[in-house]
Write a protein that holds these residues in place. Sequence first.
Motif, mmCIF file in Angstrom:
data_model
loop_
_atom_site.group_PDB
_atom_site.id
_atom_site.type_symbol
_atom_site.label_atom_id
_atom_site.label_comp_id
_atom_site.label_asym_id
_atom_site.label_seq_id
_atom_site.Cartn_x
_atom_site.Cartn_y
_atom_site.Cartn_z
ATOM 1 N N VAL A 129 9.907 12.279 -9.454
ATOM 2 C CA VAL A 129 11.361 12.357 -9.268
ATOM 3 C C VAL A 129 11.910 13.566 -10.014
ATOM 4 N N ARG A 130 11.516 13.725 -11.258
ATOM 5 C CA ARG A 130 12.007 14.852 -12.054
ATOM 6 C C ARG A 130 11.605 16.185 -11.426
ATOM 7 N N ILE A 131 10.352 16.286 -10.992
ATOM 8 C CA ILE A 131 9.865 17.546 -10.414
ATOM 9 C C ILE A 131 10.664 17.902 -9.157
ATOM 10 N N HIS A 132 10.886 16.938 -8.286
ATOM 11 C CA HIS A 132 11.574 17.235 -7.029
ATOM 12 C C HIS A 132 13.062 17.490 -7.234
ATOM 13 N N LEU A 133 13.668 16.829 -8.196
ATOM 14 C CA LEU A 133 15.070 17.133 -8.481
ATOM 15 C C LEU A 133 15.200 18.482 -9.176
ATOM 16 N N ASP A 134 14.204 18.871 -9.955
ATOM 17 C CA ASP A 134 14.192 20.231 -10.517
ATOM 18 C C ASP A 134 14.156 21.265 -9.406
ATOM 19 N N GLN A 135 13.341 21.002 -8.395
ATOM 20 C CA GLN A 135 13.237 21.927 -7.269
ATOM 21 C C GLN A 135 14.549 21.991 -6.488
ATOM 22 N N LEU A 136 15.199 20.854 -6.325
ATOM 23 C CA LEU A 136 16.506 20.843 -5.666
ATOM 24 C C LEU A 136 17.514 21.633 -6.480
ATOM 25 N N ASP A 137 17.503 21.448 -7.785
ATOM 26 C CA ASP A 137 18.415 22.177 -8.664
ATOM 27 C C ASP A 137 18.197 23.684 -8.547
ATOM 28 N N ALA A 138 16.933 24.102 -8.550
ATOM 29 C CA ALA A 138 16.627 25.529 -8.434
ATOM 30 C C ALA A 138 17.093 26.094 -7.097
ATOM 31 N N VAL A 149 16.542 16.824 2.778
ATOM 32 C CA VAL A 149 15.378 16.140 3.343
ATOM 33 C C VAL A 149 14.097 16.895 3.016
ATOM 34 N N GLY A 150 14.098 18.199 3.290
ATOM 35 C CA GLY A 150 12.896 18.982 3.056
ATOM 36 C C GLY A 150 12.518 19.088 1.594
ATOM 37 N N LYS A 151 13.527 19.221 0.732
ATOM 38 C CA LYS A 151 13.254 19.413 -0.693
ATOM 39 C C LYS A 151 12.969 18.106 -1.421
ATOM 40 N N VAL A 152 13.624 17.011 -0.992
ATOM 41 C CA VAL A 152 13.543 15.783 -1.773
ATOM 42 C C VAL A 152 13.225 14.553 -0.921
ATOM 43 N N ALA A 153 14.081 14.259 0.044
ATOM 44 C CA ALA A 153 14.045 12.946 0.688
ATOM 45 C C ALA A 153 12.707 12.646 1.356
ATOM 46 N N ARG A 154 12.095 13.633 2.030
ATOM 47 C CA ARG A 154 10.777 13.400 2.604
ATOM 48 C C ARG A 154 9.680 13.832 1.638
ATOM 49 N N VAL A 160 4.526 10.604 -3.550
ATOM 50 C CA VAL A 160 4.185 9.308 -4.131
ATOM 51 C C VAL A 160 3.036 8.663 -3.358
ATOM 52 N N MET A 161 3.113 8.671 -2.017
ATOM 53 C CA MET A 161 2.049 8.075 -1.222
ATOM 54 C C MET A 161 0.735 8.815 -1.405
ATOM 55 N N CYS A 162 0.794 10.132 -1.522
ATOM 56 C CA CYS A 162 -0.438 10.896 -1.766
ATOM 57 C C CYS A 162 -1.064 10.502 -3.099
ATOM 58 N N GLU A 163 -0.236 10.305 -4.119
ATOM 59 C CA GLU A 163 -0.748 9.886 -5.424
ATOM 60 C C GLU A 163 -1.372 8.493 -5.344
ATOM 61 N N ILE A 164 -0.719 7.576 -4.664
ATOM 62 C CA ILE A 164 -1.226 6.208 -4.567
ATOM 63 C C ILE A 164 -2.552 6.158 -3.827
ATOM 64 N N GLU A 380 18.840 9.034 -11.435
ATOM 65 C CA GLU A 380 18.681 10.457 -11.769
ATOM 66 C C GLU A 380 19.491 11.334 -10.833
ATOM 67 N N LEU A 381 19.545 10.967 -9.570
ATOM 68 C CA LEU A 381 20.362 11.717 -8.622
ATOM 69 C C LEU A 381 21.831 11.691 -9.042
ATOM 70 N N LEU A 382 22.333 10.518 -9.398
ATOM 71 C CA LEU A 382 23.735 10.389 -9.799
ATOM 72 C C LEU A 382 24.005 11.113 -11.105
ATOM 73 N N ARG A 383 23.057 11.056 -12.022
ATOM 74 C CA ARG A 383 23.258 11.692 -13.328
ATOM 75 C C ARG A 383 23.231 13.214 -13.230
ATOM 76 N N ARG A 384 22.284 13.746 -12.474
ATOM 77 C CA ARG A 384 22.085 15.189 -12.446
ATOM 78 C C ARG A 384 22.935 15.904 -11.398
ATOM 79 N N PHE A 385 23.349 15.176 -10.352
ATOM 80 C CA PHE A 385 24.081 15.824 -9.261
ATOM 81 C C PHE A 385 25.337 15.017 -8.917
#
Length: 420
Positions: A129-138, A149-154, A160-164, A380-385
């Motif tokens: 979550v932190r990594i992808h929100l960092d990318q959205l922020d950048a 969608v491209g940066k975060v939602a998908r 997460v599924m790849c990690e699992i 995190e979405l609400l806090r950072r954005f």
Amino acid sequence: MDTATAPSAAPPAPRGVIRRLQSRQGREDPFPLFEEIRSAGPVVSHGPHALLVTGYTECLQILTDRIWQVPDHKWRAARGLDTDGLSAKVLITLPRLNPPLHGRMRRLQSGPFTPAALERIRPTVRTLVRIHLDQLDAELTRYGQADFVGKVARALPVAVMCEILGLPSEDRALVARYSLDTAALTEPFATPAQTVVADAAAAEFHTYVMALLDERARTPGTDLMSQWLTHERLGTERVPRDELAAHIVFLVGAGAETTSSLFATAVQAFEQYPGQARWLAAHSEALPQAIEELTRWDPSVQNAVRVPTRETTVAGTHVPAGTLVHALIAAANRDPAHFPDPHTLDFRRPPRRSLAFGAGIHYCLGAPLARLNAAEFLPELLRRFPTLHTDGPATRTPGLNLRTFLTLPVSRRPRPVLTH
């Protein structure tokens, strides 16, 4: 039979309603059309051999009563709906299996979704979550706008599924494309063009997973795919490797696309109901009920298809055995007979079970993971954005089952204050 209690025939659905649901306007806001269907009757006919059901009580009955089954390979083959292509094998997964095979395969796949397994993955989800929100922020800092969608939602649920599952992290973009392109396989009204793309993507994805399974068979690791390879025999039933690959394809697509829809829907909901967003940001203890309300208000899966194994009735309507019935979950979740003021998003709504994750034996296997993803992501979405808002219309694929987003442009520039 007493004519006073004889089951009735279903009235016709509103003219062209499926076509209108798949139009651009219908994809963006299907709920007025669901209400149009509801106004025609609790059960309406769509053509001579299919029914649409909108009521909560009726949809719950269809999803939980054991006389109702999914239209599996046997049902589809008898009607010439399944082909001999690879995508047909990929489709023989949990949503299209009936007992007893459904139960055996569900037990095999339940491992990563137990409470203990989810708690083990929680730190990884939090990091992603932190990594992808960092990318959205950048992206927002550099360009002023980003595709959520491209940066975060998908991207995030795919990661997460790849990690699992143990899919290589360097293949996440490829897996995301497969996830999106195969989504049309679940759609009952997919266009020929969508089906061609989905068939090709399913074949490629299956081949990709088979190669990974072969590699793990030679060099086992601690990942889930390696563990599953040691359980190719489950009880007395053999689970061939190509079927295991098909189930992995299904898990990735189901986990990624539904959670992607939930995340993008949350952005739209927070913008439409800023007071609810502010309240949730200040009341973290209400997060679980807020997630349930979000999924009730606009569920990722909006339709479930079932067929009765014998003649039955729904809301007094005669349903012959084998009739294809669409339980419109999104409409049931806004049934005013079950949910007061159903079209309003209210995080303080008293808890009441929705059908967002289904019901009965086909209740969503990944629902606990979806809730975990949302519980880590939304605060995190609400806090950072806090000022994030849409910056153009979303684009979606045509479909009745999944609320699939293609793009959702966002910006964090404060919206202008309108004066009248």
